[in-house]
Design a protein around this motif. Sequence first.
Motif, PDB file in Angstrom:
ATOM      1  N   SER A 207       3.154  -3.412  -6.507  1.00 22.82           N
ATOM      2  CA  SER A 207       3.047  -2.526  -5.352  1.00 22.82           C
ATOM      3  C   SER A 207       1.587  -2.209  -5.095  1.00 22.82           C
ATOM      4  CB  SER A 207       3.831  -1.232  -5.582  1.00 22.82           C
ATOM      5  OG  SER A 207       3.685  -0.370  -4.473  1.00 22.82           O
TER       6      SER A 207
ATOM      7  N   HIS B 262       7.104  -9.987   9.831  1.00 23.64           N
ATOM      8  CA  HIS B 262       7.456 -10.210   8.437  1.00 23.64           C
ATOM      9  C   HIS B 262       8.613  -9.291   8.033  1.00 23.64           C
ATOM     10  CE1 HIS B 262       3.298 -11.653   8.682  1.00 23.64           C
ATOM     11  NE2 HIS B 262       2.934 -10.420   8.956  1.00 23.64           N
TER      12      HIS B 262
ATOM     13  N   THR C 296       9.001  -7.112   5.075  1.00 24.95           N
ATOM     14  CA  THR C 296       8.107  -6.606   4.033  1.00 24.95           C
ATOM     15  C   THR C 296       8.756  -6.632   2.656  1.00 24.95           C
ATOM     16  OG1 THR C 296       7.098  -5.166   5.693  1.00 24.95           O
ATOM     17  CG2 THR C 296       6.616  -4.688   3.400  1.00 24.95           C
TER      18      THR C 296
ATOM     19  N   GLN D 138       7.283  -8.744  -0.457  1.00 26.63           N
ATOM     20  CA  GLN D 138       6.940  -8.054  -1.697  1.00 26.63           C
ATOM     21  C   GLN D 138       7.540  -8.760  -2.913  1.00 26.63           C
ATOM     22  OE1 GLN D 138       4.940  -4.964  -1.705  1.00 26.63           O
ATOM     23  NE2 GLN D 138       4.741  -5.844  -3.740  1.00 26.63           N
TER      24      GLN D 138
ATOM     25  N   SER E  91      -0.741  -9.851   0.062  1.00 24.94           N
ATOM     26  CA  SER E  91      -1.079  -8.434  -0.075  1.00 24.94           C
ATOM     27  C   SER E  91      -1.490  -7.853   1.270  1.00 24.94           C
ATOM     28  CB  SER E  91      -2.208  -8.258  -1.095  1.00 24.94           C
ATOM     29  OG  SER E  91      -1.801  -8.699  -2.380  1.00 24.94           O
TER      30      SER E  91
ATOM     31  N   THR F 252       1.639  -7.317   3.471  1.00 26.88           N
ATOM     32  CA  THR F 252       2.415  -6.108   3.179  1.00 26.88           C
ATOM     33  C   THR F 252       1.736  -4.845   3.688  1.00 26.88           C
ATOM     34  OG1 THR F 252       1.363  -5.953   0.993  1.00 26.88           O
ATOM     35  CG2 THR F 252       3.435  -7.172   1.139  1.00 26.88           C
ATOM     36  N   GLU F 253       0.439  -4.901   3.952  1.00 30.08           N
ATOM     37  CA  GLU F 253      -0.285  -3.730   4.441  1.00 30.08           C
ATOM     38  C   GLU F 253      -0.301  -3.629   5.960  1.00 30.08           C
ATOM     39  OE1 GLU F 253      -3.591  -3.574   0.806  1.00 30.08           O
ATOM     40  OE2 GLU F 253      -4.084  -4.457   2.742  1.00 30.08           O
TER      41      GLU F 253
ATOM     42  N   GLU G 295       3.871  -2.888  11.063  1.00 28.24           N
ATOM     43  CA  GLU G 295       4.935  -3.738  11.588  1.00 28.24           C
ATOM     44  C   GLU G 295       5.149  -3.541  13.079  1.00 28.24           C
ATOM     45  OE1 GLU G 295       8.420  -3.002   9.342  1.00 28.24           O
ATOM     46  OE2 GLU G 295       7.587  -3.725   7.443  1.00 28.24           O
TER      47      GLU G 295
END
Length: 679
Positions: free
Chosen positions: A151, A434, A436, A440, A464, A467-468, A471
């Motif tokens: 995470s 994506h 997420t 992940q 990475s 994921t940041e 959206e």
Amino acid sequence: MLVQTARLLPLIGSHHLYRSSGCAARRRLRSILSGAAADRGLRSMESHRAAQDPQLPGAKPAPPPPEKSENVTATDSEKPPQTGLLPGETVVREGKASILFPSANEVFYNPVQEFNRDLTCAVITEFARDQLAQRGLKVLVPGETERVVVSLAEEKNEADAQTEEKKNGGEEPAVTTTVGEKCENGLRVLEALAASGLRSVRFALEVPGLQSITANDFSTQAAALISRNAQYNEVSHLLQVSCRDASMLMYEMRGKKNRYDVIDLDPYGSPAPFLDAAVQAISEGGLLCITCTDMAVMAGNSGETCYSKYGSVSIKARYCHEMALRIILHSLDQRAAVYQRYIQPLLSVSVDFYIRVFVRVFTGQAVVKNSASKQALVYNCVGCGSFHLQRMASPAPGVSMKYSAATGPPVGPECEHCGQRHQLGGPIWAEPLHDTAFVQRVLSAVSGNPSRFGTSKRIEGVLSMVTEELEDAPLYYTVDNLSSTIHCNTPQLLQFRSALLHAGHRVSLSHACKNAIKTDAPPSVIWDIMRCWEKANPVKREKLSETSPAFKILSTEPSLQACFTVREDANPQSRKRHLTRFQENPQAFWGPKARAKAGGGISGDLQDRRKQFQNKRKNQTTDSSELKKFPCKRFKKVSSLTRRKQRDGTLSVSNRIYCKHGRPAGGGGGGTLTSACWW
């Protein structure tokens, strides 16, 4: 015979492999034919039949691939030639696969695409893990220990983690499957444009839980080489070779019982001709992996060509790479909706010179009704770069499954910030790029087993950043472009991000551009922050034209006071950890190569043409004979007095025209100007 011909002179008609034609090839063919051609051809047919049917009594196991990760040729003096390796052939190793190539001097291999193949193996592995868990199977990956969730957040809620673990399934299946073995309840994979079969061989050696892999290519020589590579890597029990037209093959397999669970499309250029067949041949909830390398079309150089291929008009803007991702997703969703199907993007990335999307396809007439509301038109200002999105449809009030036409446009005839006109682009996919949660899980698997892929560090850095990303914030701005618009100094990335956070808005970076800013702030807030920055770093306004976007923007006072104090949360975790996010170019001419010719091979003067039309100023020469021979067209008028007197005794004034290099210009034919300067 086909296989005999392939062993004598392999040709690959694809963008992955190229062979140059000429006298050397003909001499090589004559030298091979002058030997024991008949005996060698007989042995080729026997080994080929043994590879297709391992139960034959004369079948011999294929030799194991070499262990060292380097290219090996049959002429290597340190080792004897291996079985099945023709003189001059090259073995290229990537991952766990060892692929035979016709010759080191005649074949092209692009190692930059290794990231694409590594990422595909990681995504399909995680997809297989999810799908087979529902069928009571557990996937085992070599080198993978206990799953550890990676995470990027500072703090993690343990209760949410336990809830997610229970949701994914607390009990582990008793039946296991690993790489290299055939799983009867596993996934059926199709690589429609296989070329040498490198990707398919890697699937068989590195992705567990597969029932079968179909490696298809329209070239008969390519199909023969794929068969040899399957035997060389001992994966003939999983890999099936097909020599068919890719679209016709997928059309014939569109029945519900014949569909593939995973379809991989990696063509040269545009995948548009194969999309209609692909969305029909994929199973319910199956995975489509699609690559687009025609970035010149999708990034705005040819908007009309983009519309003819994808049904969307591209715009040349700073956010063109993310817009290209949204264009291909729009095209996929539009073609799937024809057959009452819809897509769910799992991962969409823009890297190097191509884009790559991974989407799942489902069937549902009710959900397809939402398709219009997922698409949007883009209004882009040509002056300041501000953009607005207009959804194609909106839900009707009080009715759950009814949609009405959207009202618009969201902008006026001129931009409210700079007074310039707007460009209209799209429609594009306006939903998240994506999943997420899925990304992940892929990130956790790659981070927990870094030795599995050669590009693990880059995969970890790109995922990475994915994921940041925000959206619900389509497209992005760039800090350097905002500063260039008003001709001021560029603020630091963390300062600009902090100003948006202080103003109460969300902000993130983008994997598609190094200086990108994705935010939910409207353009008015963006320009108010830039006005405040200009007050602290003033520009010379007397040099600004009254019609320029900078003059119009700076003439308005900001409605908020921006604070540029750097905040702790302005620096994302991927940046703090110094992950490999945007790597440098690995080598010269690392981008896409020329299209393969029909008979195989690549144009011999490719590098010469590149040197002629690109990098003109990199290797400058002082020899005037080597300079380009074209007339200079940049002229300027100079008024001068001549000593010639007129009849009335006054001096005449003449206008002389010079080129930019100071040489006088003369009159050309048809009223045109020519110059003695051939710069």
